[in-house]
Design an enzyme around this catalytic site. Structure first.
Site, PDB file in Angstrom:
ATOM      1  N   LYS A  99       0.837  -1.209   0.000  1.00  0.00           N
ATOM      2  CA  LYS A  99       0.000   0.000   0.000  1.00  0.00           C
ATOM      3  C   LYS A  99       0.869   1.254   0.000  1.00  0.00           C
ATOM      4  O   LYS A  99       0.639   2.185  -0.770  1.00  0.00           O
ATOM      5  CB  LYS A  99      -0.911   0.031   1.244  1.00  0.00           C
ATOM      6  N   ARG A 118      -8.669   1.080   9.948  1.00  0.00           N
ATOM      7  CA  ARG A 118      -8.198  -0.279  10.181  1.00  0.00           C
ATOM      8  C   ARG A 118      -9.193  -1.060  11.033  1.00  0.00           C
ATOM      9  O   ARG A 118      -8.957  -2.229  11.306  1.00  0.00           O
ATOM     10  CB  ARG A 118      -6.893  -0.198  10.952  1.00  0.00           C
ATOM     11  N   ARG A 131      11.941  -6.559   4.554  1.00  0.00           N
ATOM     12  CA  ARG A 131      11.794  -5.110   4.390  1.00  0.00           C
ATOM     13  C   ARG A 131      12.810  -4.357   5.256  1.00  0.00           C
ATOM     14  O   ARG A 131      13.097  -4.745   6.381  1.00  0.00           O
ATOM     15  CB  ARG A 131      10.376  -4.690   4.784  1.00  0.00           C
ATOM     16  N   ARG A 148      12.213  -2.563  11.056  1.00  0.00           N
ATOM     17  CA  ARG A 148      11.216  -2.143  12.044  1.00  0.00           C
ATOM     18  C   ARG A 148      11.009  -3.243  13.074  1.00  0.00           C
ATOM     19  O   ARG A 148      11.005  -4.416  12.726  1.00  0.00           O
ATOM     20  CB  ARG A 148       9.879  -1.859  11.337  1.00  0.00           C
ATOM     21  N   ARG A 188       0.516  -9.157  13.686  1.00  0.00           N
ATOM     22  CA  ARG A 188      -0.128  -8.143  12.836  1.00  0.00           C
ATOM     23  C   ARG A 188      -1.088  -8.776  11.840  1.00  0.00           C
ATOM     24  O   ARG A 188      -2.125  -8.206  11.509  1.00  0.00           O
ATOM     25  CB  ARG A 188       0.925  -7.336  12.074  1.00  0.00           C
TER      26      ARG A 188
HETATM   27  P1  ADP Z   1       1.893  -1.873   7.950  1.00  0.00           P
HETATM   28  O1  ADP Z   1       3.236  -1.958   7.379  1.00  0.00           O
HETATM   29  O2  ADP Z   1       1.534  -3.036   8.825  1.00  0.00           O
HETATM   30  O3  ADP Z   1       0.836  -1.496   6.995  1.00  0.00           O
HETATM   31  P2  ADP Z   1       1.732   0.715   9.247  1.00  0.00           P
HETATM   32  O4  ADP Z   1       3.005   1.410   9.022  1.00  0.00           O
HETATM   33  O5  ADP Z   1       0.540   1.106   8.479  1.00  0.00           O
HETATM   34  O6  ADP Z   1       2.008  -0.835   9.106  1.00  0.00           O
HETATM   35  O7  ADP Z   1       1.346   0.787  10.800  1.00  0.00           O
HETATM   36  C1  ADP Z   1       2.242   0.392  11.805  1.00  0.00           C
HETATM   37  C2  ADP Z   1       1.540   0.341  13.148  1.00  0.00           C
HETATM   38  O8  ADP Z   1       0.986   1.640  13.478  1.00  0.00           O
HETATM   39  C3  ADP Z   1       0.336  -0.609  13.240  1.00  0.00           C
HETATM   40  O9  ADP Z   1       0.710  -1.949  13.474  1.00  0.00           O
HETATM   41  C4  ADP Z   1      -0.434   0.007  14.414  1.00  0.00           C
HETATM   42  O10 ADP Z   1       0.157  -0.298  15.654  1.00  0.00           O
HETATM   43  C5  ADP Z   1      -0.253   1.498  14.176  1.00  0.00           C
HETATM   44  N1  ADP Z   1      -1.354   2.034  13.335  1.00  0.00           N
HETATM   45  C6  ADP Z   1      -1.242   2.509  12.074  1.00  0.00           C
HETATM   46  N2  ADP Z   1      -2.444   2.875  11.578  1.00  0.00           N
HETATM   47  C7  ADP Z   1      -3.359   2.607  12.548  1.00  0.00           C
HETATM   48  C8  ADP Z   1      -4.761   2.733  12.653  1.00  0.00           C
HETATM   49  N3  ADP Z   1      -5.507   3.200  11.634  1.00  0.00           N
HETATM   50  N4  ADP Z   1      -5.361   2.372  13.816  1.00  0.00           N
HETATM   51  C9  ADP Z   1      -4.653   1.891  14.839  1.00  0.00           C
HETATM   52  N5  ADP Z   1      -3.313   1.729  14.812  1.00  0.00           N
HETATM   53  C10 ADP Z   1      -2.662   2.072  13.684  1.00  0.00           C
END
Ligand code: ADP
Ligand code: ZN
Length: 208
Positions: free
Chosen positions: A14, A89, A123, A156, A167
């Protein structure tokens, strides 16, 4: 209006596609994960509050996350559209967003678990600018160093094995129900996310 929501499991690509669409359509890429990570790095009160939750792969509270997004969408550069990457989410987040925006276009990134796990465990991210790399499929020119800014690349905490599996569970339980939520509203477009980002961009432009 180009108000996009990118929906899909972690590792679906994404963020990678959002960077390109943002450039092409001249709209901002709003990643809640990036916003949280910037706050953690700067050790803001918000960052201190959410660090442990994020490292473990769980979700930050709906209210806190929504406030953040609401403020961001109120900024001037969102007038002609935006890409929401990683928000909403959960169903409550989607309902709160519906109260704010009527004309969403939701893009559903479809991809298998195997591909996702492979991508996440390889990653790497730039500490300074947040650019994403992959040691297998998208390595930097010099190992451990960002091509764009010379920053240091790291893994990360939530890309480590236990957090990845957690996750994916969180995604399945809390986020996947959004596919039906938006399907019922007739707002969703499916995208095969197993293909390379540049080809994906072509497909995206054909659709929107
Ligand atoms: P990914 O690579 O899993 O898509 P993101 O960078 O989007 O991860 O998000 C990393 C973390 O930030 C999530 O695992 C969560 O802890 C937090 N987070 C991000 N967006 C949201 C959201 N919309 N609601 C709740 N927590 C969020
Ligand atoms: Zn960088």
């Amino acid at each position: 209006m180009n108000n996009f929501v990118f929906l899909g499991p972690p590792g679906a690509g994404k963020g990678s596609l959002a960077v390109k669409v943002a450039e092409d359509y001249k709209i901002p890429h709003i990643s809640t994960g990036d916003i949280f990570r910037a706050n953690i790095k700067a050790q803001t009160p918000l960052g201190v509050k959410v660090k442990a939750i994020i490292d473990s792969g769980s979700l930050v509270s709906d209210e806190l996350t929504f406030e953040l997004v609401k403020d961001r969408l109120a900024q001037d550069d969102c007038k002609n559209g935006y890409i929401l990457d990683g928000f909403p989410r959960t169903i409550p987040q989607a309902e709160m967003l519906d109260g704010l925006v009527a004309d969403l276009k939701v893009v559903n990134f479809q991809i298998s678990d195997d591909i996702v796990i492979g991508r996440l465990s390889t990653r790497r991210v730039c500490k300074a600018c947040g650019a994403n790399y992959n040691i297998k499929t998208l390595p930097p020119k010099v190992e451990g160093v960002c091509d764009k800014c010379g920053g240091e690349l790291y893994q990360r905490d939530d890309d480590k094995q236990e957090s990845i599996l957690h996750r994916m569970d969180v995604y399945r339980e809390q986020t996947e129900p959004l596919i039906n939520y938006y399907k019922n509203k007739g707002k969703i477009t499916d995208l095969d996310a197993s293909i390379e980002t540049d080809i994906l961009l072509g497909e995206f432009k054909r659709l929107f």
